[in-house]
Design a protein around this motif. Structure first.
Motif, mmCIF file in Angstrom:
data_model
loop_
_atom_site.group_PDB
_atom_site.id
_atom_site.type_symbol
_atom_site.label_atom_id
_atom_site.label_comp_id
_atom_site.label_asym_id
_atom_site.label_seq_id
_atom_site.Cartn_x
_atom_site.Cartn_y
_atom_site.Cartn_z
ATOM 1 N N ALA A 77 -2.156 -1.803 -3.611
ATOM 2 C CA ALA A 77 -0.813 -1.270 -3.859
ATOM 3 C C ALA A 77 -0.769 -0.179 -4.927
ATOM 4 O O ALA A 77 -0.053 0.817 -4.758
ATOM 5 C CB ALA A 77 0.134 -2.414 -4.221
ATOM 6 N N LEU A 80 -1.250 3.290 -3.569
ATOM 7 C CA LEU A 80 -0.403 3.721 -2.463
ATOM 8 C C LEU A 80 1.008 4.066 -2.909
ATOM 9 O O LEU A 80 1.923 4.133 -2.097
ATOM 10 C CB LEU A 80 -0.361 2.617 -1.387
ATOM 11 C CG LEU A 80 -1.721 2.223 -0.810
ATOM 12 C CD1 LEU A 80 -1.551 1.194 0.289
ATOM 13 C CD2 LEU A 80 -2.469 3.450 -0.287
ATOM 14 N N ARG A 81 1.177 4.318 -4.202
ATOM 15 C CA ARG A 81 2.469 4.729 -4.735
ATOM 16 C C ARG A 81 2.409 6.196 -5.146
ATOM 17 O O ARG A 81 1.475 6.620 -5.809
ATOM 18 C CB ARG A 81 2.849 3.885 -5.945
ATOM 19 C CG ARG A 81 2.954 2.392 -5.687
ATOM 20 C CD ARG A 81 3.560 1.683 -6.895
ATOM 21 N NE ARG A 81 3.490 0.230 -6.747
ATOM 22 C CZ ARG A 81 2.640 -0.552 -7.387
ATOM 23 N NH1 ARG A 81 1.776 -0.002 -8.246
ATOM 24 N NH2 ARG A 81 2.628 -1.848 -7.198
ATOM 25 N N ARG A 111 6.583 4.688 9.271
ATOM 26 C CA ARG A 111 6.560 3.860 8.063
ATOM 27 C C ARG A 111 5.629 4.420 6.990
ATOM 28 O O ARG A 111 5.683 4.014 5.829
ATOM 29 C CB ARG A 111 6.128 2.441 8.417
ATOM 30 C CG ARG A 111 4.702 2.336 8.926
ATOM 31 C CD ARG A 111 4.354 0.924 9.363
ATOM 32 N NE ARG A 111 2.979 0.796 9.810
ATOM 33 C CZ ARG A 111 2.554 1.093 11.021
ATOM 34 N NH1 ARG A 111 3.423 1.568 11.923
ATOM 35 N NH2 ARG A 111 1.293 0.948 11.364
ATOM 36 N N LEU A 112 4.742 5.360 7.377
ATOM 37 C CA LEU A 112 3.797 5.933 6.423
ATOM 38 C C LEU A 112 4.416 7.012 5.541
ATOM 39 O O LEU A 112 3.806 7.410 4.541
ATOM 40 C CB LEU A 112 2.603 6.539 7.170
ATOM 41 C CG LEU A 112 1.728 5.587 7.983
ATOM 42 C CD1 LEU A 112 0.678 6.376 8.752
ATOM 43 C CD2 LEU A 112 1.062 4.554 7.072
ATOM 44 N N LEU A 115 4.350 6.969 1.749
ATOM 45 C CA LEU A 115 3.037 6.744 1.160
ATOM 46 C C LEU A 115 2.304 8.069 0.942
ATOM 47 O O LEU A 115 2.661 9.092 1.511
ATOM 48 C CB LEU A 115 2.229 5.824 2.075
ATOM 49 C CG LEU A 115 2.885 4.455 2.339
ATOM 50 C CD1 LEU A 115 2.055 3.647 3.331
ATOM 51 C CD2 LEU A 115 3.084 3.684 1.044
ATOM 52 N N PRO A 116 1.232 8.068 0.134
ATOM 53 C CA PRO A 116 0.528 9.318 -0.152
ATOM 54 C C PRO A 116 -0.003 9.986 1.113
ATOM 55 O O PRO A 116 -0.425 9.308 2.060
ATOM 56 C CB PRO A 116 -0.622 8.873 -1.059
ATOM 57 C CG PRO A 116 -0.137 7.616 -1.690
ATOM 58 C CD PRO A 116 0.692 6.936 -0.643
ATOM 59 N N PHE A 119 -3.428 8.865 2.501
ATOM 60 C CA PHE A 119 -3.440 7.575 3.170
ATOM 61 C C PHE A 119 -2.852 7.695 4.575
ATOM 62 O O PHE A 119 -3.349 7.065 5.516
ATOM 63 C CB PHE A 119 -2.657 6.547 2.356
ATOM 64 C CG PHE A 119 -2.679 5.169 2.951
ATOM 65 C CD1 PHE A 119 -3.823 4.399 2.884
ATOM 66 C CD2 PHE A 119 -1.554 4.660 3.588
ATOM 67 C CE1 PHE A 119 -3.850 3.126 3.442
ATOM 68 C CE2 PHE A 119 -1.569 3.390 4.140
ATOM 69 C CZ PHE A 119 -2.720 2.617 4.070
ATOM 70 N N ALA A 120 -1.805 8.475 4.721
ATOM 71 C CA ALA A 120 -1.243 8.708 6.047
ATOM 72 C C ALA A 120 -2.283 9.339 6.972
ATOM 73 O O ALA A 120 -2.370 8.998 8.159
ATOM 74 C CB ALA A 120 -0.012 9.599 5.940
ATOM 75 N N GLN A 123 -4.657 6.641 8.177
ATOM 76 C CA GLN A 123 -4.039 5.787 9.179
ATOM 77 C C GLN A 123 -3.898 6.488 10.517
ATOM 78 O O GLN A 123 -4.012 5.866 11.577
ATOM 79 C CB GLN A 123 -2.672 5.324 8.675
ATOM 80 C CG GLN A 123 -2.741 4.429 7.448
ATOM 81 C CD GLN A 123 -3.597 3.196 7.682
ATOM 82 O OE1 GLN A 123 -3.312 2.393 8.552
ATOM 83 N NE2 GLN A 123 -4.664 3.061 6.914
#
Length: 285
Positions: A77, A80-81, A111-112, A115-116, A119-120, A123
């Motif tokens: 977590a 991912l902020r 939903r991504l 998020l940074p 990270f997207a 995914q």
């Protein structure tokens, strides 16, 4: 994406699995085995090489890059902020952020968006792989985890789950996040051709050509980050962890690119006084 932090390696029907090979490394009373993993595959990977399973039977410890059983949302977590006031547009610019937004929306991954961006991008790659029929559960790592658990062989990670996430979370500070996202989106547009080329190179057994592909994949700064942080520094950390654990017999299953080259595990072990031997075991899938 996984080509950066694991080197996504794939299987193909009707080929002889020549490399990555199983290696033996011995020093004094210690015996190690090393295998270059395929982290993701489809149901064509029905059986693992017999020599690899024999090494598992002979070992007292299975070492993976990360023990997936220790991977929890809470541990990841913090990475991912995004800081208050930041968003994709402020980090990537209007054009690239709009392209990433469109890609995640098209993939059903809206939903991504909080998020940074890096990270997207990861995914997106995983989602595309799954759409092509590949899954991590069918890769060598997860299969070995299941075999070791069934045999009650201890399992450990060479690094914590947060190690790579911490490195990738540093991309904005390094001013490399936009390059990372740009490269990811470019690969998504032609993923099948890219994977075919990567696969052919891997099956050829040409380790230098495999490393050469990585060098073609990114600009100089991003390439340096991949080689120095995601490969070299982790290899050194893994050897330090191996020294701390000091097992009598251990099997290391890691991404294939980590084995080879001037700063690969095989070279580093040889420099540390280990005797290396390649264990030949060709299997037709």
């Amino acid at each position: 994406m996984k080509i950066f932090w694991h080197l996504l390696l794939w299987l193909w029907c009707s080929h002889s699995l020549a490399t990555p090979a199983l290696w033996s490394a011995s020093k004094d009373e210690q015996q190690l085995w090393l295998f270059g993993s395929i982290h993701i595959a489809d149901d064509r990977l029905a059986e693992l090489p017999p020599a690899l399973l024999q090494a598992l039977d002979d070992t007292e410890l299975l070492l993976l890059e990360v023990d997936p059983r220790t991977l929890t949302p809470a541990s990841l977590a913090p990475y991912l902020r995004m800081p208050a006031g930041e968003n994709w547009q402020s980090r990537l610019g209007p054009a690239l952020s709009a392209e990433l937004d469109a890609a995640v929306s098209q993939a059903g991954l809206a939903r991504l968006k909080p998020l940074p961006p890096w990270f997207a991008a990861l995914q997106l790659t995983q989602a595309r792989a799954m759409a092509l029929g590949f899954a991590g559960e069918q890769g060598v790592d997860m299969q070995m985890l299941a075999h070791a658990s069934a045999r009650q062989i201890p399992i450990a990670g060479l690094e914590s789950p947060s190690t790579v996430f911490g490195m990738l979370a540093s991309l904005p500070a390094r001013r490399l996040e936009a390059d990372f996202v740009r490269h990811t989106l470019d690969e998504l547009n032609d993923m099948q051709q890219h994977l075919d080329r990567l696969l052919d190179t891997w099956l050829s057994g040409d380790e230098e050509a495999l490393r050469g592909l990585l060098q073609e994949e990114a600009g100089a700064d991003l390439k340096a980050f991949i080689e120095q942080e995601l490969l070299l520094s982790r290899n050194r950390m893994w050897l330090e962890q191996l020294h701390r654990l000091d097992p009598s017999r251990a099997l290391l299953v890691v991404g294939a690119l980590h084995l080879y080259g001037e700063h690969g595990l095989l070279t580093l072990l040889e420099q540390a006084g280990y005797t290396l031997n390649k264990i030949e075991d060709k299997v037709i899938y």
